[in-house]
Design a protein around this motif. Sequence first.
Motif, PDB file in Angstrom:
ATOM      1  N   VAL A   1     -60.819 -12.479 -37.215  1.00  0.00           N
ATOM      2  CA  VAL A   1     -60.744 -11.813 -38.508  1.00  0.00           C
ATOM      3  C   VAL A   1     -60.370 -10.360 -38.234  1.00  0.00           C
ATOM      4  O   VAL A   1     -61.097  -9.647 -37.529  1.00  0.00           O
ATOM      5  N   ALA A   2     -59.232  -9.937 -38.767  1.00  0.00           N
ATOM      6  CA  ALA A   2     -58.760  -8.570 -38.547  1.00  0.00           C
ATOM      7  C   ALA A   2     -59.469  -7.619 -39.498  1.00  0.00           C
ATOM      8  O   ALA A   2     -59.545  -7.870 -40.706  1.00  0.00           O
ATOM      9  N   LEU A   3     -60.010  -6.526 -38.945  1.00  0.00           N
ATOM     10  CA  LEU A   3     -60.667  -5.498 -39.738  1.00  0.00           C
ATOM     11  C   LEU A   3     -60.068  -4.140 -39.403  1.00  0.00           C
ATOM     12  O   LEU A   3     -59.677  -3.898 -38.259  1.00  0.00           O
ATOM     13  N   SER A   4     -60.047  -3.252 -40.394  1.00  0.00           N
ATOM     14  CA  SER A   4     -59.690  -1.865 -40.110  1.00  0.00           C
ATOM     15  C   SER A   4     -60.874  -1.221 -39.388  1.00  0.00           C
ATOM     16  O   SER A   4     -61.983  -1.764 -39.377  1.00  0.00           O
ATOM     17  N   HIS A   5     -60.646  -0.059 -38.804  1.00  0.00           N
ATOM     18  CA  HIS A   5     -61.749   0.636 -38.129  1.00  0.00           C
ATOM     19  C   HIS A   5     -62.846   0.993 -39.127  1.00  0.00           C
ATOM     20  O   HIS A   5     -64.037   0.903 -38.805  1.00  0.00           O
ATOM     21  N   GLY A   6     -62.471   1.345 -40.354  1.00  0.00           N
ATOM     22  CA  GLY A   6     -63.457   1.653 -41.386  1.00  0.00           C
ATOM     23  C   GLY A   6     -64.285   0.442 -41.782  1.00  0.00           C
ATOM     24  O   GLY A   6     -65.505   0.536 -41.935  1.00  0.00           O
ATOM     25  N   GLU A   7     -63.618  -0.709 -41.962  1.00  0.00           N
ATOM     26  CA  GLU A   7     -64.340  -1.943 -42.300  1.00  0.00           C
ATOM     27  C   GLU A   7     -65.307  -2.327 -41.183  1.00  0.00           C
ATOM     28  O   GLU A   7     -66.430  -2.743 -41.438  1.00  0.00           O
ATOM     29  N   PHE A   8     -64.847  -2.190 -39.943  1.00  0.00           N
ATOM     30  CA  PHE A   8     -65.695  -2.528 -38.810  1.00  0.00           C
ATOM     31  C   PHE A   8     -66.922  -1.628 -38.792  1.00  0.00           C
ATOM     32  O   PHE A   8     -68.054  -2.099 -38.636  1.00  0.00           O
ATOM     33  N   ALA A   9     -66.718  -0.322 -38.959  1.00  0.00           N
ATOM     34  CA  ALA A   9     -67.828   0.635 -38.937  1.00  0.00           C
ATOM     35  C   ALA A   9     -68.831   0.329 -40.045  1.00  0.00           C
ATOM     36  O   ALA A   9     -70.055   0.399 -39.827  1.00  0.00           O
ATOM     37  N   LEU A  10     -68.347  -0.027 -41.227  1.00  0.00           N
ATOM     38  CA  LEU A  10     -69.247  -0.357 -42.334  1.00  0.00           C
ATOM     39  C   LEU A  10     -70.072  -1.599 -42.003  1.00  0.00           C
ATOM     40  O   LEU A  10     -71.297  -1.604 -42.163  1.00  0.00           O
ATOM     41  N   ARG A  11     -69.424  -2.645 -41.533  1.00  0.00           N
ATOM     42  CA  ARG A  11     -70.155  -3.871 -41.176  1.00  0.00           C
ATOM     43  C   ARG A  11     -71.167  -3.599 -40.063  1.00  0.00           C
ATOM     44  O   ARG A  11     -72.278  -4.123 -40.092  1.00  0.00           O
ATOM     45  N   HIS A  12     -70.772  -2.782 -39.102  1.00  0.00           N
ATOM     46  CA  HIS A  12     -71.690  -2.428 -38.022  1.00  0.00           C
ATOM     47  C   HIS A  12     -72.909  -1.694 -38.573  1.00  0.00           C
ATOM     48  O   HIS A  12     -74.049  -2.006 -38.219  1.00  0.00           O
ATOM     49  N   SER A  13     -72.696  -0.745 -39.479  1.00  0.00           N
ATOM     50  CA  SER A  13     -73.809   0.025 -40.034  1.00  0.00           C
ATOM     51  C   SER A  13     -74.743  -0.834 -40.880  1.00  0.00           C
ATOM     52  O   SER A  13     -75.922  -0.515 -41.026  1.00  0.00           O
ATOM     53  N   LEU A  14     -74.234  -1.934 -41.421  1.00  0.00           N
ATOM     54  CA  LEU A  14     -75.046  -2.849 -42.233  1.00  0.00           C
ATOM     55  C   LEU A  14     -75.716  -3.944 -41.397  1.00  0.00           C
ATOM     56  O   LEU A  14     -76.405  -4.798 -41.939  1.00  0.00           O
ATOM     57  N   GLY A  15     -75.514  -3.925 -40.080  1.00  0.00           N
ATOM     58  CA  GLY A  15     -76.144  -4.924 -39.212  1.00  0.00           C
ATOM     59  C   GLY A  15     -75.507  -6.294 -39.293  1.00  0.00           C
ATOM     60  O   GLY A  15     -76.176  -7.305 -39.068  1.00  0.00           O
ATOM     61  N   CYS A  16     -74.221  -6.351 -39.591  1.00  0.00           N
ATOM     62  CA  CYS A  16     -73.533  -7.638 -39.755  1.00  0.00           C
ATOM     63  C   CYS A  16     -73.124  -8.294 -38.438  1.00  0.00           C
ATOM     64  O   CYS A  16     -72.654  -9.427 -38.449  1.00  0.00           O
ATOM     65  N   PHE A  17     -73.285  -7.582 -37.325  1.00  0.00           N
ATOM     66  CA  PHE A  17     -72.874  -8.132 -36.034  1.00  0.00           C
ATOM     67  C   PHE A  17     -74.078  -8.440 -35.156  1.00  0.00           C
ATOM     68  O   PHE A  17     -74.964  -7.607 -34.985  1.00  0.00           O
ATOM     69  N   ALA A  18     -74.082  -9.628 -34.580  1.00  0.00           N
ATOM     70  CA  ALA A  18     -75.087  -9.976 -33.578  1.00  0.00           C
ATOM     71  C   ALA A  18     -74.725  -9.313 -32.253  1.00  0.00           C
ATOM     72  O   ALA A  18     -75.602  -8.908 -31.493  1.00  0.00           O
ATOM     73  N   LEU A  19     -73.429  -9.224 -31.984  1.00  0.00           N
ATOM     74  CA  LEU A  19     -72.906  -8.620 -30.761  1.00  0.00           C
ATOM     75  C   LEU A  19     -71.679  -7.796 -31.125  1.00  0.00           C
ATOM     76  O   LEU A  19     -70.914  -8.186 -32.019  1.00  0.00           O
ATOM     77  N   ASP A  20     -71.489  -6.674 -30.443  1.00  0.00           N
ATOM     78  CA  ASP A  20     -70.245  -5.925 -30.632  1.00  0.00           C
ATOM     79  C   ASP A  20     -69.960  -5.105 -29.385  1.00  0.00           C
ATOM     80  O   ASP A  20     -70.868  -4.770 -28.629  1.00  0.00           O
ATOM     81  N   TRP A  21     -68.681  -4.830 -29.167  1.00  0.00           N
ATOM     82  CA  TRP A  21     -68.255  -4.064 -28.007  1.00  0.00           C
ATOM     83  C   TRP A  21     -66.890  -3.462 -28.271  1.00  0.00           C
ATOM     84  O   TRP A  21     -66.246  -3.756 -29.283  1.00  0.00           O
ATOM     85  N   GLU A  22     -66.450  -2.607 -27.364  1.00  0.00           N
ATOM     86  CA  GLU A  22     -65.134  -1.983 -27.447  1.00  0.00           C
ATOM     87  C   GLU A  22     -64.377  -2.266 -26.162  1.00  0.00           C
ATOM     88  O   GLU A  22     -64.939  -2.171 -25.065  1.00  0.00           O
ATOM     89  N   SER A  23     -63.107  -2.650 -26.305  1.00  0.00           N
ATOM     90  CA  SER A  23     -62.278  -2.944 -25.144  1.00  0.00           C
ATOM     91  C   SER A  23     -60.816  -2.816 -25.544  1.00  0.00           C
ATOM     92  O   SER A  23     -60.440  -3.204 -26.661  1.00  0.00           O
ATOM     93  N   HIS A  24     -60.000  -2.276 -24.639  1.00  0.00           N
ATOM     94  CA  HIS A  24     -58.553  -2.160 -24.855  1.00  0.00           C
ATOM     95  C   HIS A  24     -58.238  -1.481 -26.189  1.00  0.00           C
ATOM     96  O   HIS A  24     -57.382  -1.933 -26.950  1.00  0.00           O
ATOM     97  N   ASP A  25     -58.970  -0.432 -26.502  1.00  0.00           N
ATOM     98  CA  ASP A  25     -58.763   0.371 -27.718  1.00  0.00           C
ATOM     99  C   ASP A  25     -59.036  -0.383 -29.014  1.00  0.00           C
ATOM    100  O   ASP A  25     -58.546   0.005 -30.076  1.00  0.00           O
TER     101      ASP A  25
END
Length: 190
Positions: A56-80
């Motif tokens: 599922v493609a997300l913008s950086h803003g969408e990702f940050a919002l979902r992260h702040s709401l606790g929507c991810f069990a796991l998350d990481w950053e790789s290859h930009d």
Amino acid sequence: MNHARLYYVMGPSGAGKDSLLAYARAHLDGASTSDVPVLFAHRYITRPPSEGENHVALSHGEFALRHSLGCFALDWESHDCRYGIGIEIDAWLAAGANVVVNGSRAFLAQVVARYGERLHLVEIRVDPAVRAMRLASRGRETGDALDKRVAHSVSWTPPDGIPLSVVSNDGALAEAGDRLIALLTKQHIG
């Protein structure tokens, strides 16, 4: 007792993880040869959709919002890019399903801390020459970016007490895919 496992599939870019997971998903098609259903987690990635990758493609803003709401069990950053696995996998495990995640070796400690006893690691290995050819043919990177991706290496050590299975993906997709399916559908006791 619930014996569901989280299968954390890892390997370098170009190892064929997406192709193997697509093969297994298509062949299982919601059914399993064991008593335990197998569900494949979507990755949420800050990158446009691409052929052969189920995310599922997300913008950086969408990702940050979902992260702040606790929507991810796991998350990481790789290859930009930012990568996330939805919190729904916890419900799937609680319901008794084996869950398959396309993960990253570099962030394995996070997975071990959260899923410990339920975790089963799957490493996809491929000959370096085959990997370089696959990376070049997918066309995501060219020039220096491609060279950087080919040279990228993550050294890791399997954690004590966590099962590890290795699937070689140098040959025919069906051969490695059938080995992966056999692994995902076997019964685990204890």
